[in-house]
Design a protein around this motif. Structure first.
Motif, PDB file in Angstrom:
ATOM      1  N   TYR A  37       0.831  -1.208   0.000  1.00 51.59           N
ATOM      2  CA  TYR A  37       0.000   0.000   0.000  1.00 51.59           C
ATOM      3  C   TYR A  37       0.865   1.256   0.000  1.00 51.59           C
ATOM      4  CZ  TYR A  37      -3.809   3.140   1.333  1.00 51.59           C
ATOM      5  OH  TYR A  37      -4.736   4.156   1.351  1.00 51.59           O
ATOM      6  N   ALA A  38       1.940   1.249   0.782  1.00 50.40           N
ATOM      7  CA  ALA A  38       2.831   2.416   0.866  1.00 50.40           C
ATOM      8  C   ALA A  38       3.501   2.696  -0.470  1.00 50.40           C
ATOM      9  CB  ALA A  38       3.881   2.198   1.949  1.00 50.40           C
ATOM     10  N   PHE A  39       3.977   1.650  -1.135  1.00 48.26           N
ATOM     11  CA  PHE A  39       4.650   1.837  -2.424  1.00 48.26           C
ATOM     12  C   PHE A  39       3.667   2.239  -3.521  1.00 48.26           C
ATOM     13  CE2 PHE A  39       8.358  -0.025  -0.521  1.00 48.26           C
ATOM     14  CZ  PHE A  39       9.422   0.365  -1.320  1.00 48.26           C
ATOM     15  N   LEU A  40       2.486   1.641  -3.510  1.00 48.41           N
ATOM     16  CA  LEU A  40       1.485   1.999  -4.521  1.00 48.41           C
ATOM     17  C   LEU A  40       1.062   3.451  -4.377  1.00 48.41           C
ATOM     18  CD1 LEU A  40      -0.820  -1.178  -4.499  1.00 48.41           C
ATOM     19  CD2 LEU A  40       0.761  -0.473  -6.312  1.00 48.41           C
ATOM     20  N   ASN A  41       0.934   3.908  -3.143  1.00 54.23           N
ATOM     21  CA  ASN A  41       0.523   5.295  -2.905  1.00 54.23           C
ATOM     22  C   ASN A  41       1.597   6.292  -3.324  1.00 54.23           C
ATOM     23  OD1 ASN A  41      -2.116   5.535  -2.105  1.00 54.23           O
ATOM     24  ND2 ASN A  41      -1.701   5.078   0.034  1.00 54.23           N
ATOM     25  N   GLY A  42       2.831   5.839  -3.417  1.00 55.02           N
ATOM     26  CA  GLY A  42       3.906   6.726  -3.837  1.00 55.02           C
ATOM     27  C   GLY A  42       4.053   6.816  -5.342  1.00 55.02           C
ATOM     28  N   ASN A  43       3.235   6.056  -6.061  1.00 57.52           N
ATOM     29  CA  ASN A  43       3.256   6.049  -7.529  1.00 57.52           C
ATOM     30  C   ASN A  43       1.982   6.717  -8.028  1.00 57.52           C
ATOM     31  OD1 ASN A  43       2.880   5.234 -10.285  1.00 57.52           O
ATOM     32  ND2 ASN A  43       4.342   3.574  -9.965  1.00 57.52           N
ATOM     33  N   THR A  44       2.119   7.866  -8.681  1.00 61.32           N
ATOM     34  CA  THR A  44       0.940   8.643  -9.086  1.00 61.32           C
ATOM     35  C   THR A  44       0.010   7.864 -10.025  1.00 61.32           C
ATOM     36  OG1 THR A  44       2.273   9.632 -10.862  1.00 61.32           O
ATOM     37  CG2 THR A  44       2.073  10.871  -8.801  1.00 61.32           C
ATOM     38  N   LYS A  45       0.581   6.946 -10.819  1.00 59.32           N
ATOM     39  CA  LYS A  45      -0.249   6.158 -11.735  1.00 59.32           C
ATOM     40  C   LYS A  45      -1.038   5.069 -11.004  1.00 59.32           C
ATOM     41  CE  LYS A  45       2.741   6.748 -15.799  1.00 59.32           C
ATOM     42  NZ  LYS A  45       3.569   6.031 -16.818  1.00 59.32           N
ATOM     43  N   LEU A  46      -0.450   4.542  -9.947  1.00 59.80           N
ATOM     44  CA  LEU A  46      -1.050   3.406  -9.248  1.00 59.80           C
ATOM     45  C   LEU A  46      -1.840   3.799  -8.002  1.00 59.80           C
ATOM     46  CD1 LEU A  46       1.953   0.909  -9.473  1.00 59.80           C
ATOM     47  CD2 LEU A  46      -0.076   0.956 -10.922  1.00 59.80           C
ATOM     48  N   SER A  47      -1.584   4.979  -7.464  1.00 58.16           N
ATOM     49  CA  SER A  47      -2.206   5.371  -6.197  1.00 58.16           C
ATOM     50  C   SER A  47      -3.739   5.343  -6.212  1.00 58.16           C
ATOM     51  CB  SER A  47      -1.710   6.753  -5.757  1.00 58.16           C
ATOM     52  OG  SER A  47      -1.973   7.729  -6.744  1.00 58.16           O
ATOM     53  N   PRO A  48      -4.413   5.685  -7.335  1.00 60.41           N
ATOM     54  CA  PRO A  48      -5.882   5.609  -7.317  1.00 60.41           C
ATOM     55  C   PRO A  48      -6.415   4.187  -7.077  1.00 60.41           C
ATOM     56  CG  PRO A  48      -5.135   6.974  -9.137  1.00 60.41           C
ATOM     57  CD  PRO A  48      -3.928   6.287  -8.600  1.00 60.41           C
ATOM     58  N   SER A  49      -5.591   3.192  -7.412  1.00 58.34           N
ATOM     59  CA  SER A  49      -6.020   1.798  -7.244  1.00 58.34           C
ATOM     60  C   SER A  49      -5.313   1.110  -6.084  1.00 58.34           C
ATOM     61  CB  SER A  49      -5.750   1.008  -8.539  1.00 58.34           C
ATOM     62  OG  SER A  49      -6.426   1.569  -9.642  1.00 58.34           O
ATOM     63  N   SER A  50      -4.609   1.871  -5.252  1.00 52.99           N
ATOM     64  CA  SER A  50      -3.788   1.263  -4.196  1.00 52.99           C
ATOM     65  C   SER A  50      -4.613   0.412  -3.235  1.00 52.99           C
ATOM     66  CB  SER A  50      -3.028   2.342  -3.427  1.00 52.99           C
ATOM     67  OG  SER A  50      -3.915   3.284  -2.852  1.00 52.99           O
ATOM     68  N   GLU A  51      -5.765   0.916  -2.861  1.00 58.31           N
ATOM     69  CA  GLU A  51      -6.602   0.183  -1.908  1.00 58.31           C
ATOM     70  C   GLU A  51      -7.153  -1.100  -2.532  1.00 58.31           C
ATOM     71  OE1 GLU A  51     -10.457   1.766  -0.017  1.00 58.31           O
ATOM     72  OE2 GLU A  51      -8.861   2.290   1.406  1.00 58.31           O
ATOM     73  N   LEU A  52      -7.630  -1.011  -3.767  1.00 57.43           N
ATOM     74  CA  LEU A  52      -8.171  -2.179  -4.471  1.00 57.43           C
ATOM     75  C   LEU A  52      -7.100  -3.242  -4.662  1.00 57.43           C
ATOM     76  CD1 LEU A  52     -10.306  -3.663  -6.192  1.00 57.43           C
ATOM     77  CD2 LEU A  52      -9.500  -2.317  -8.151  1.00 57.43           C
ATOM     78  N   TYR A  53      -5.929  -2.846  -5.173  1.00 56.53           N
ATOM     79  CA  TYR A  53      -4.859  -3.810  -5.438  1.00 56.53           C
ATOM     80  C   TYR A  53      -4.379  -4.473  -4.147  1.00 56.53           C
ATOM     81  CZ  TYR A  53      -4.320  -1.882 -10.188  1.00 56.53           C
ATOM     82  OH  TYR A  53      -4.509  -1.491 -11.493  1.00 56.53           O
ATOM     83  N   THR A  54      -4.226  -3.685  -3.101  1.00 57.68           N
ATOM     84  CA  THR A  54      -3.732  -4.232  -1.835  1.00 57.68           C
ATOM     85  C   THR A  54      -4.748  -5.181  -1.216  1.00 57.68           C
ATOM     86  OG1 THR A  54      -2.500  -2.175  -1.458  1.00 57.68           O
ATOM     87  CG2 THR A  54      -2.764  -3.659   0.417  1.00 57.68           C
ATOM     88  N   LEU A  55      -6.011  -4.816  -1.252  1.00 53.07           N
ATOM     89  CA  LEU A  55      -7.061  -5.683  -0.711  1.00 53.07           C
ATOM     90  C   LEU A  55      -7.121  -7.000  -1.466  1.00 53.07           C
ATOM     91  CD1 LEU A  55      -9.515  -6.211   1.112  1.00 53.07           C
ATOM     92  CD2 LEU A  55     -10.920  -5.005  -0.581  1.00 53.07           C
ATOM     93  N   ALA A  56      -7.141  -6.928  -2.795  1.00 57.59           N
ATOM     94  CA  ALA A  56      -7.233  -8.139  -3.617  1.00 57.59           C
ATOM     95  C   ALA A  56      -6.038  -9.060  -3.373  1.00 57.59           C
ATOM     96  CB  ALA A  56      -7.319  -7.758  -5.095  1.00 57.59           C
ATOM     97  N   THR A  57      -4.849  -8.481  -3.340  1.00 60.51           N
ATOM     98  CA  THR A  57      -3.637  -9.279  -3.137  1.00 60.51           C
ATOM     99  C   THR A  57      -3.613  -9.905  -1.746  1.00 60.51           C
ATOM    100  OG1 THR A  57      -2.448  -7.747  -4.593  1.00 60.51           O
ATOM    101  CG2 THR A  57      -1.118  -9.257  -3.272  1.00 60.51           C
ATOM    102  N   SER A  58      -4.027  -9.154  -0.745  1.00 56.37           N
ATOM    103  CA  SER A  58      -4.048  -9.665   0.635  1.00 56.37           C
ATOM    104  C   SER A  58      -5.041 -10.799   0.792  1.00 56.37           C
ATOM    105  CB  SER A  58      -4.380  -8.532   1.609  1.00 56.37           C
ATOM    106  OG  SER A  58      -3.402  -7.509   1.544  1.00 56.37           O
ATOM    107  N   LEU A  59      -6.188 -10.701   0.099  1.00 52.20           N
ATOM    108  CA  LEU A  59      -7.184 -11.770   0.173  1.00 52.20           C
ATOM    109  C   LEU A  59      -6.686 -13.046  -0.505  1.00 52.20           C
ATOM    110  CD1 LEU A  59     -10.514  -9.801  -0.429  1.00 52.20           C
ATOM    111  CD2 LEU A  59      -9.775 -10.923   1.683  1.00 52.20           C
ATOM    112  N   VAL A  60      -5.989 -12.888  -1.628  1.00 52.69           N
ATOM    113  CA  VAL A  60      -5.397 -14.068  -2.274  1.00 52.69           C
ATOM    114  C   VAL A  60      -4.387 -14.719  -1.333  1.00 52.69           C
ATOM    115  CG1 VAL A  60      -4.038 -14.930  -4.200  1.00 52.69           C
ATOM    116  CG2 VAL A  60      -5.671 -13.112  -4.585  1.00 52.69           C
ATOM    117  N   GLN A  61      -3.517 -13.894  -0.720  1.00 52.90           N
ATOM    118  CA  GLN A  61      -2.511 -14.422   0.207  1.00 52.90           C
ATOM    119  C   GLN A  61      -3.182 -15.143   1.375  1.00 52.90           C
ATOM    120  OE1 GLN A  61       1.149 -14.111  -0.100  1.00 52.90           O
ATOM    121  NE2 GLN A  61       0.677 -15.860   1.201  1.00 52.90           N
ATOM    122  N   LEU A  62      -4.238 -14.546   1.894  1.00 54.30           N
ATOM    123  CA  LEU A  62      -4.965 -15.170   3.000  1.00 54.30           C
ATOM    124  C   LEU A  62      -5.572 -16.495   2.563  1.00 54.30           C
ATOM    125  CD1 LEU A  62      -5.744 -14.618   5.959  1.00 54.30           C
ATOM    126  CD2 LEU A  62      -7.873 -13.602   5.126  1.00 54.30           C
TER     127      LEU A  62
END
Length: 288
Positions: A37-62
């Motif tokens: 989440y921290a790295f995605l938020n530091g990327n202007t292209k990816l920051s709008p999707s940071s929450e979605l990407y992090t949630l999806a990835t965390s759920l897969v890991q879980l």
């Protein structure tokens, strides 16, 4: 989104009465989730999707971690244990399915492809490690390396997207933090003879122990008193504390070389529990 709230959002998928009453779940991948989440938020292209990407990835890991908790044998007769096993299988499938649903709804087909490929790589790595374990050909060093790679793989799938901003910082920082996380977990495993089998200490003693000691480890029901004696003889806890201290110092040095002061501050904050634990090490080592 500027505020990290992934575990709270994930609760709508994880806190079902049926699951909570009849089985247990692995820990949420908090550290890796916060890093992503921290790295995605530091990327202007990816920051709008940071929450979605992090949630999806965390759920897969879980989901993957939940499936790892399923016992190898299906011959469970006791009703409560059998139900717990069945729910772990179903819960793991459910968490994984949420990743597809969330990303497809957002039209993120390319990200589905990236994470799906990463899942395949995780399973390939697990099979390689499992084969080495069955053949007793895994070294303690290889155990740490492979565990880090398995835990990192889903999150590493974002490396290509972050390369234009962070170059190689993301894979390096992710692996470094994950290694600290793995060593941290191994320290607690070394404190319990019951959790010893398959741990770093197990592979270390199997690699360096005498023929009689290796024979003792290979028993289906290892004598816990003898295991504790071996843990003490080979200074397993002490070695792990030293490994953590050394790696934390290397990680701190790497973080300070990053260009973004904001990211540096956030990374130190994310790793604070492990860093604080490592600081206490000299006192712990004196007591061992």
């Amino acid at each position: 989104m500027n505020s990290y709230r992934i575990p709270e959002i994930a609760k709508q998928y994880t806190e079902y009465d049926m699951i909570q009453i009849h089985t247990d779940l692995p820990d949420f991948p908090e550290l890796r989730s916060r890093l992503l989440y921290a790295f995605l938020n530091g990327n202007t292209k990816l920051s709008p999707s940071s929450e979605l990407y992090t949630l999806a990835t965390s759920l897969v890991q879980l989901g993957l971690d939940t499936h790892d908790m399923v016992t190898a044998s299906n011959e469970i007769k006791e009703k409560k244990a059998a139900r717990s096993r069945q729910l772990k299988v179903l819960a793991g499938d459910y968490f994984s399915s949420r990743f597809y649903h969330l990303l497809s709804q957002a039209g993120q087909i390319e990200m589905i492809k990236q994470l799906s490929n990463a899942i395949c790589e995780v399973n390939r790595l697990k099979m390689n490690v499992y084969t080495k374990m069955k053949q007793f050909k895994l070294t303690a060093e290889d155990y740490i390396h492979q565990t880090v790679e398995i835990k990192s793989q889903l999150f590493l799938s974002f490396s290509e997207f972050m390369a234009d901003v962070y170059d190689h910082a993301w894979p390096e920082v992710l692996r470094s933090y994950t290694k600290c996380e793995v060593i941290f977990e191994e320290i607690f495993r070394a404190e319990s003879a019951a959790n010893f089998h398959g741990s770093w200490g197990f592979w270390h003693i199997l690699q360096h122990g005498t023929k009689e000691e290796r024979k003792q480890l290979n028993l289906d029901e290892a004598d816990q008193a003898k295991v504790r004696t071996l843990l003490h003889k080979y200074n397993i806890s002490s070695q792990l504390y030293q490994m953590l201290d050394q790696h934390v110092k290397q990680l701190q040095a790497s973080i300070r070389q990053l260009d973004s002061d904001k990211l540096i501050s956030e990374l130190f904050h994310i790793g604070e529990p492990i860093l604080r634990f490592a600081v206490k090490q000299p006192q712990v080592l004196e007591e061992i």
